[in-house]
Design a protein around this motif. Structure first.
Motif, PDB file in Angstrom:
ATOM      1  N   ASN A   1      54.267-102.656  75.565  1.00 31.67           N
ATOM      2  CA  ASN A   1      54.882-102.121  76.765  1.00 31.67           C
ATOM      3  C   ASN A   1      55.552-100.793  76.419  1.00 31.67           C
ATOM      4  OD1 ASN A   1      57.564-102.631  75.850  1.00 31.67           O
ATOM      5  ND2 ASN A   1      57.368-104.754  76.496  1.00 31.67           N
ATOM      6  N   LEU A   2      56.069-100.100  77.410  1.00 33.86           N
ATOM      7  CA  LEU A   2      56.657 -98.781  77.175  1.00 33.86           C
ATOM      8  C   LEU A   2      57.856 -98.844  76.240  1.00 33.86           C
ATOM      9  CD1 LEU A   2      56.391 -97.069  80.659  1.00 33.86           C
ATOM     10  CD2 LEU A   2      55.092 -96.557  78.594  1.00 33.86           C
ATOM     11  N   ARG A   3      58.660 -99.884  76.333  1.00 34.76           N
ATOM     12  CA  ARG A   3      59.798-100.027  75.428  1.00 34.76           C
ATOM     13  C   ARG A   3      59.331-100.095  73.976  1.00 34.76           C
ATOM     14  NH1 ARG A   3      61.407-105.281  76.137  1.00 34.76           N
ATOM     15  NH2 ARG A   3      59.745-105.614  74.664  1.00 34.76           N
ATOM     16  N   ASP A   4      58.275-100.867  73.721  1.00 30.59           N
ATOM     17  CA  ASP A   4      57.755-100.998  72.364  1.00 30.59           C
ATOM     18  C   ASP A   4      57.206 -99.664  71.865  1.00 30.59           C
ATOM     19  OD1 ASP A   4      58.328-103.700  72.660  1.00 30.59           O
ATOM     20  OD2 ASP A   4      56.266-104.209  73.186  1.00 30.59           O
ATOM     21  N   LEU A   5      56.486 -98.983  72.721  1.00 38.90           N
ATOM     22  CA  LEU A   5      55.933 -97.678  72.369  1.00 38.90           C
ATOM     23  C   LEU A   5      57.056 -96.684  72.068  1.00 38.90           C
ATOM     24  CD1 LEU A   5      53.258 -96.151  72.104  1.00 38.90           C
ATOM     25  CD2 LEU A   5      53.434 -95.601  74.525  1.00 38.90           C
ATOM     26  N   ASP A   6      58.096 -96.706  72.879  1.00 41.36           N
ATOM     27  CA  ASP A   6      59.250 -95.835  72.667  1.00 41.36           C
ATOM     28  C   ASP A   6      59.930 -96.170  71.343  1.00 41.36           C
ATOM     29  OD1 ASP A   6      61.206 -93.835  73.445  1.00 41.36           O
ATOM     30  OD2 ASP A   6      62.548 -95.502  73.905  1.00 41.36           O
ATOM     31  N   ALA A   7      60.095 -97.442  71.057  1.00 38.76           N
ATOM     32  CA  ALA A   7      60.731 -97.857  69.807  1.00 38.76           C
ATOM     33  C   ALA A   7      59.939 -97.381  68.598  1.00 38.76           C
ATOM     34  CB  ALA A   7      60.894 -99.381  69.777  1.00 38.76           C
ATOM     35  N   LEU A   8      58.631 -97.548  68.637  1.00 35.69           N
ATOM     36  CA  LEU A   8      57.791 -97.088  67.523  1.00 35.69           C
ATOM     37  C   LEU A   8      57.872 -95.577  67.360  1.00 35.69           C
ATOM     38  CD1 LEU A   8      54.649 -99.328  68.097  1.00 35.69           C
ATOM     39  CD2 LEU A   8      56.246 -99.451  66.162  1.00 35.69           C
ATOM     40  N   ALA A   9      57.861 -94.867  68.465  1.00 32.04           N
ATOM     41  CA  ALA A   9      57.936 -93.407  68.414  1.00 32.04           C
ATOM     42  C   ALA A   9      59.275 -92.955  67.847  1.00 32.04           C
ATOM     43  CB  ALA A   9      57.714 -92.826  69.813  1.00 32.04           C
ATOM     44  N   ARG A  10      60.359 -93.527  68.325  1.00 32.67           N
ATOM     45  CA  ARG A  10      61.693 -93.135  67.836  1.00 32.67           C
ATOM     46  C   ARG A  10      61.850 -93.437  66.353  1.00 32.67           C
ATOM     47  NH1 ARG A  10      66.393 -94.052  72.210  1.00 32.67           N
ATOM     48  NH2 ARG A  10      65.242 -93.440  74.070  1.00 32.67           N
ATOM     49  N   ALA A  11      61.330 -94.570  65.915  1.00 31.74           N
ATOM     50  CA  ALA A  11      61.461 -94.955  64.509  1.00 31.74           C
ATOM     51  C   ALA A  11      60.735 -93.993  63.582  1.00 31.74           C
ATOM     52  CB  ALA A  11      60.933 -96.374  64.306  1.00 31.74           C
ATOM     53  N   GLN A  12      59.747 -93.287  64.124  1.00 29.15           N
ATOM     54  CA  GLN A  12      58.968 -92.360  63.304  1.00 29.15           C
ATOM     55  C   GLN A  12      59.201 -90.900  63.682  1.00 29.15           C
ATOM     56  OE1 GLN A  12      54.838 -94.126  62.494  1.00 29.15           O
ATOM     57  NE2 GLN A  12      55.458 -94.939  64.500  1.00 29.15           N
ATOM     58  N   HIS A  13      60.149 -90.655  64.577  1.00 31.00           N
ATOM     59  CA  HIS A  13      60.448 -89.293  65.053  1.00 31.00           C
ATOM     60  C   HIS A  13      59.184 -88.629  65.586  1.00 31.00           C
ATOM     61  CE1 HIS A  13      64.311 -89.946  63.225  1.00 31.00           C
ATOM     62  NE2 HIS A  13      63.721 -90.227  62.081  1.00 31.00           N
ATOM     63  N   MET A  14      58.495 -89.382  66.426  1.00 28.66           N
ATOM     64  CA  MET A  14      57.261 -88.915  67.052  1.00 28.66           C
ATOM     65  C   MET A  14      57.411 -89.018  68.564  1.00 28.66           C
ATOM     66  SD  MET A  14      54.535 -90.992  64.634  1.00 28.66           S
ATOM     67  CE  MET A  14      53.059 -90.381  65.426  1.00 28.66           C
ATOM     68  N   GLU A  15      56.437 -88.459  69.265  1.00 28.32           N
ATOM     69  CA  GLU A  15      56.354 -88.631  70.712  1.00 28.32           C
ATOM     70  C   GLU A  15      55.562 -89.908  70.996  1.00 28.32           C
ATOM     71  OE1 GLU A  15      57.802 -86.656  73.011  1.00 28.32           O
ATOM     72  OE2 GLU A  15      58.656 -85.461  71.401  1.00 28.32           O
ATOM     73  N   MET A  16      55.834 -90.524  72.147  1.00 25.14           N
ATOM     74  CA  MET A  16      55.120 -91.759  72.487  1.00 25.14           C
ATOM     75  C   MET A  16      53.617 -91.544  72.567  1.00 25.14           C
ATOM     76  SD  MET A  16      57.558 -93.962  75.087  1.00 25.14           S
ATOM     77  CE  MET A  16      57.319 -92.905  76.474  1.00 25.14           C
ATOM     78  N   TRP A  17      53.171 -90.405  73.082  1.00 28.08           N
ATOM     79  CA  TRP A  17      51.730 -90.166  73.200  1.00 28.08           C
ATOM     80  C   TRP A  17      51.066 -90.110  71.826  1.00 28.08           C
ATOM     81  CZ3 TRP A  17      49.273 -86.078  70.965  1.00 28.08           C
ATOM     82  CH2 TRP A  17      50.037 -84.961  70.610  1.00 28.08           C
TER      83      TRP A  17
END
Length: 84
Positions: free
Chosen positions: A47-63
């Motif tokens: 879901n979007l929350r999971d995608l956001d969490a993964l992106a933040r943890a890696q200092h990346m954008e969700m896309w």
């Protein structure tokens, strides 16, 4: 049809832990743990929350995370359904 990604493989390949993802992203450990450790399959829906969490943890954008998941971590069953 629901697209599923192998989140556990993604985490392993990037030396990420659920604890680290939750700490860096600001989402609760229990929330992320439940989402990434669903027992019904070896892959988990995202879901979007999971995608956001993964992106933040890696200092990346969700896309960027989503593109990586789509290219390398799709569940094989979903890929075969898409090809039919």
């Amino acid at each position: 049809m629901m697209v599923r990604f192998n989140i556990k493989a993604y985490l392993d390949d990037r030396a990420l832990t659920i604890y680290r993802v939750s700490k860096v992203s600001g989402y609760g450990y229990t929330t992320i743990h439940r989402s990434f450790n669903k027992v019904q399959t070896t892959a988990t829906s995202l879901n979007l929350r999971d995608l956001d969490a993964l992106a933040r943890a890696q200092h990346m954008e969700m896309w960027q995370v989503l593109r990586e998941l789509e290219h390398h971590y799709l569940n094989d069953e979903d890929e075969s359904e898409q090809n039919n």
